[in-house]
Each structure stands twice: as C-alpha cells, then as structure tokens.
Design a protein around this motif. Structure first.
Motif: not given
Length: 66
Positions: A36-56
């Motif tokens: 619903g928007m350019p991917y880079a914009q979505w990443q900047a707004l929503n994507q954060t580093e996942a915790s180790e528990a979330k990665k697992a």
C-alpha cells in the motif's frame, strides 16, 4: 507470519500472475501494491529488529522450502 508466507512472497506471486496475463510489473511495483506504499517507506515506518524470541518463533513456523 501466521499465514505461512510473507508479504514479499505474496508480492512475488502477484507479479508472476500479472506477468502470466501479459502485465509487466517490477518487484518494487508489486511490493507497493501489496504494502500500500513504497516498500522502503513501509520499512521505515514499521520494520524494527526482531527480538531473539521472535526470530526463534519465525524459524519454527516458516515453511521449510524457503
């Protein structure tokens, strides 16, 4: 990742289906449709580093063919 696939997978399938119908889409164009928007914009707004528990959790749930 509750559905067993990610939005990037969905955007790839969308692009492949469009191309099968003779509609050329770039990877960025199909991602923008799905996100619903350019991917880079979505990443900047929503994507954060996942915790180790979330990665697992992701590793435990992800399809093994990716």
């Amino acid at each position: 990742n509750l559905a067993g696939f990610c939005r990037n997978c969905l955007s790839n399938w969308y692009r492949e289906a469009a191309e099968a119908d003779g509609i050329a889409l770039t990877k960025d164009e199909s991602r923008e449709i799905i996100y619903g928007m350019p991917y880079a914009q979505w990443q900047a707004l929503n994507q954060t580093e996942a915790s180790e528990a979330k990665k697992a959790e992701f590793e435990a749930r992800r399809p093994k063919d990716h």
